[in-house]
Design a protein around this motif. Structure first.
Motif, short mmCIF file in Angstrom:
data_model
loop_
_atom_site.label_atom_id
_atom_site.label_comp_id
_atom_site.label_asym_id
_atom_site.label_seq_id
_atom_site.Cartn_x
_atom_site.Cartn_y
_atom_site.Cartn_z
N GLY A 250 0.82 -1.21 0.00
CA GLY A 250 0.00 0.00 0.00
C GLY A 250 0.85 1.26 0.00
O GLY A 250 0.54 2.23 -0.70
N ARG A 251 1.93 1.25 0.77
CA ARG A 251 2.83 2.41 0.79
C ARG A 251 3.47 2.64 -0.57
O ARG A 251 3.61 3.77 -1.04
CB ARG A 251 3.90 2.21 1.87
N LYS A 252 3.86 1.54 -1.22
CA LYS A 252 4.48 1.66 -2.54
C LYS A 252 3.49 2.24 -3.55
O LYS A 252 3.84 3.14 -4.33
CB LYS A 252 4.96 0.28 -3.00
N LEU A 253 2.26 1.74 -3.54
CA LEU A 253 1.25 2.22 -4.50
C LEU A 253 0.80 3.64 -4.17
O LEU A 253 0.45 4.41 -5.07
CB LEU A 253 0.06 1.26 -4.50
N TYR A 254 0.82 3.98 -2.90
CA TYR A 254 0.48 5.34 -2.48
C TYR A 254 1.45 6.35 -3.09
O TYR A 254 1.06 7.43 -3.55
CB TYR A 254 0.53 5.39 -0.94
N GLY B 86 2.14 6.12 7.08
CA GLY B 86 3.27 6.22 7.99
C GLY B 86 2.93 6.17 9.46
O GLY B 86 3.82 6.31 10.31
N GLY B 87 1.66 5.98 9.79
CA GLY B 87 1.25 5.94 11.19
C GLY B 87 1.49 4.57 11.82
O GLY B 87 1.99 3.64 11.18
N ALA C 263 -5.11 2.38 6.46
CA ALA C 263 -4.86 3.72 5.92
C ALA C 263 -3.83 4.47 6.78
O ALA C 263 -2.92 5.12 6.25
CB ALA C 263 -6.17 4.51 5.84
N ASP C 264 -3.98 4.38 8.09
CA ASP C 264 -3.02 5.04 8.99
C ASP C 264 -1.59 4.58 8.69
O ASP C 264 -0.65 5.38 8.62
CB ASP C 264 -3.34 4.72 10.45
N GLY D 259 -11.11 7.91 12.78
CA GLY D 259 -11.26 7.64 14.21
C GLY D 259 -9.87 7.41 14.78
O GLY D 259 -8.87 7.77 14.16
N ARG D 260 -9.80 6.78 15.92
CA ARG D 260 -8.49 6.51 16.52
C ARG D 260 -8.61 5.46 17.61
O ARG D 260 -9.69 5.26 18.21
CB ARG D 260 -7.90 7.78 17.11
#
Length: 402
Positions: free
Chosen positions: A90-94, A321-322, A316-317, A232-233
């Motif tokens: 996901g990070r790569k495609l982002y 990078g979360g 998503a977080d 949310g969190r």
């Protein structure tokens, strides 16, 4: 009017066993579907070449009626979906689709990490979009009485989609229930929300990543996504929290949650903008807790599962990078439907109205279970843990863990 009534009556009356196909009945149903398609404005050519040649798929009926033997724990669900590979990919495609995603955020108000997270959960970033004939699957379900009306309409929408974009029948593949493309849209949603993102004149959710991501952003905006707000969190509950407020029906302003001594996972006070939130504890009091904001509800409009909404949010977080979930996920045993039915029957016998014992731990069962737990001095989180089963006199022996 007579024709409409006769179609409805026939579609609702046709039935098939799981082991054998009533070919004459299906052929009769297909004849009625041809008439329905004509009424819906489908061309005679499509009726003759596509509708008339629809096939029954027994496996679709099996899957539609398949009841899982065991309930899925939150840990089992989450660990299978928010994987290290899915976060890394996901990070790569982002980054790879960064320019498009930034444009979509500007236009639709949906941050790119959420669009990528939906993509990841729906089809593993397009690597598996389903391999069953959408048209045959929908016809099979339309001719089964359980949800005939819904799937008949979805089939008509799929035929409209085929004609609008000149899709070949063989290329319209997807899930057994008729969901299609990178983002697994049902035909009605495809027609309403799909967008031509690459400018080639048609919205192709199978073969165009730009179309798929743009359509996902448009869909989320139309579902009510709140720009500049997160999903949310994860939060930290006080040790003495009584779970009087829990679930989607118990929304409060963040300042009110802060007043109940609910904090960030770091122990810092919650920020308190003028936002509503609801508390979710998907694994009971021994697991993590989350505050879901309005965008949590939007995710739930895409897929009516709290587990899914949390998975989308946390994926998503991490794509952005979360951090992942900070609280360890408890390894609860999976409960089979018979055990849940026993629990529901015991609660009913004790005077707690949880509805019909159906083996599904829905909202009424959770409320009834909370009331029982509160009465007997247990932690009233509505989660059927070992202490609750023991109090009810139900053995948890021989139940597998995930």
């Amino acid at each position: 009017m007579r024709v409409n009534l006769s179609i409805t009556a026939l579609l609702l009356s046709v039935s098939f066993s799981h082991s054998a196909i009533a070919s004459a009945d299906f052929a009769q149903c297909v004849s009625q579907l041809q008439l329905k398609a004509k009424q819906q404005g489908i061309s005679q050519q499509t009726i003759d070449t596509t509708v008339a040649n629809l096939s029954f798929i027994p496996r679709v009926i099996e899957l539609d009626n398949q009841q899982p033997e065991f309930t899925t724990t939150f840990k089992d669900y989450y660990d299978k979906r928010v994987t290290d590979w899915r976060i890394k990919e996901g990070r790569k495609l982002y980054v790879q689709h960064g320019q498009l995603l930034r444009q979509l955020t500007t236009k639709y108000g949906v941050p790119g990490q959420y669009i990528v997270a939906f993509w990841g959960l729906e089809t593993n970033y397009g690597s598996y979009k389903g391999n069953m004939s959408v048209l045959n699957s929908l016809a099979t379900l339309a001719c089964d009485p359980r949800r005939s009306e819904y799937f008949t309409q979805e089939l008509m929408q799929a035929l409209t989609l085929k004609e609008r974009y000149q899709f070949a029948d063989k290329d319209m593949v997807g899930s057994w229930a008729g969901a299609m493309g990178h983002t697994q849209f049902m035909p009605t949603n495809y027609l309403k929300y799909a967008v031509d993102g690459d400018g080639d004149g048609r919205a192709d959710l199978w073969n165009s990543t730009a179309d798929a991501l743009t359509s996902a952003a448009n869909f989320l905006q139309q579902l009510g996504w709140k720009a500049n707000e997160r999903w949310g969190r994860e939060v930290q509950l006080p040790k003495n929290y009584d779970f009087a407020y829990m679930g989607s029906k118990d929304t409060k302003l963040l300042i009110d949650w802060a007043g109940l001594n609910i904090k960030q996972t770091s122990g810092k006070p919650l920020s308190t903008p003028d936002m509503q939130a609801a508390l979710y504890v998907p694994a009971g009091h021994t697991g993590p807790a989350f505050l879901g904001y309005e965008n949590f509800n939007v995710i739930m409009r895409w897929n009516r599962s709290e587990f899914y909404a949390i998975a989308v949010g946390k994926l998503a977080d991490q794509i952005n990078g979360g951090a992942g979930i900070s609280h360890p996920l408890p390894n609860h045993p999976r409960l089979n439907r018979e055990m849940v039915q026993q629990l529901q029957q015991k609660l009913t016998d004790e005077g707690f109205d949880v509805g019909k014992p159906d083996g599904i731990l829905g909202r009424n069962s959770v409320i009834g279970l909370q009331a029982y737990q509160r009465k007997h001095g247990l932690i009233a989180d509505g989660y059927p843990d070992n202490a609750t089963f023991e109090k009810l006199g139900i053995s948890l022996n021989k139940l597998p863990t995930p």
